[in-house]
Design a protein around this motif. Structure first.
Motif, PDB file in Angstrom:
ATOM      1  N   UNK A 192       0.905  -1.070  -0.196  1.00  0.00           N
ATOM      2  CA  UNK A 192      -0.345  -0.387  -0.271  1.00  0.00           C
ATOM      3  C   UNK A 192       0.482   1.184  -0.005  1.00  0.00           C
ATOM      4  N   UNK A 193       1.411   1.582   0.337  1.00  0.00           N
ATOM      5  CA  UNK A 193       2.589   2.537   0.967  1.00  0.00           C
ATOM      6  C   UNK A 193       3.517   2.658  -0.152  1.00  0.00           C
ATOM      7  N   UNK A 194       4.151   1.498  -1.057  1.00  0.00           N
ATOM      8  CA  UNK A 194       4.835   1.566  -2.233  1.00  0.00           C
ATOM      9  C   UNK A 194       4.127   2.085  -3.629  1.00  0.00           C
ATOM     10  N   UNK A 195       2.185   1.532  -3.379  1.00  0.00           N
ATOM     11  CA  UNK A 195       1.583   2.410  -4.053  1.00  0.00           C
ATOM     12  C   UNK A 195       1.423   3.493  -3.588  1.00  0.00           C
ATOM     13  N   UNK A 196       1.537   4.040  -2.861  1.00  0.00           N
ATOM     14  CA  UNK A 196       1.282   5.187  -2.774  1.00  0.00           C
ATOM     15  C   UNK A 196       1.599   6.437  -3.137  1.00  0.00           C
TER      16      UNK A 196
END
Length: 116
Positions: A73-77
């Motif tokens: 999720x953090x990488x996508x954000x």
């Protein structure tokens, strides 16, 4: 609550003090910040065949607890922040869902009254 009278001299001294305050050094980082900082390396690991579970295990080895799903999720954000609006609008999915509203209840057709 007390009604304290504050004069303009006090306000000006406070303003000067606040504007001269040095930056406070950062004590630590949030996991999201670490992922953002390391994103190029983490994405390179993905290209080398490592999955999110593998990468999260590296974090755990260094006493940084993060789940694979949170890491993803953090990488996508981070990736979304890096792309421009022309490449992928953030609300593209929502727009397409709103494009064709469908009525929930169909209105009955008006019946012609018999002459009379």
């Amino acid at each position: 609550m007390s009604k304290q009278q504050i004069n303009m001299d006090q306000v000006e001294r406070l303003r000067a003090s606040l504007s001269e305050a040095p930056p406070k050094p950062k004590d630590g980082y949030m996991v999201r910040e670490v992922v953002g900082e390391l994103a190029p390396l983490l994405l390179d690991m993905r290209k080398k065949g490592h999955n999110l579970v593998d990468i999260a295990a590296y974090f755990v080895q260094h006493d940084i607890i993060v789940s694979a799903s949170t890491l993803g999720s953090y990488l996508r954000d981070h990736d979304r922040k890096g792309s421009t609006q022309k490449e992928r609008p953030q609300n593209a999915r929502r727009r397409s869902a709103k494009a064709a509203p469908v009525p929930l209840v169909a209105e009955p057709e008006a019946q012609a009254l018999p002459p009379g």
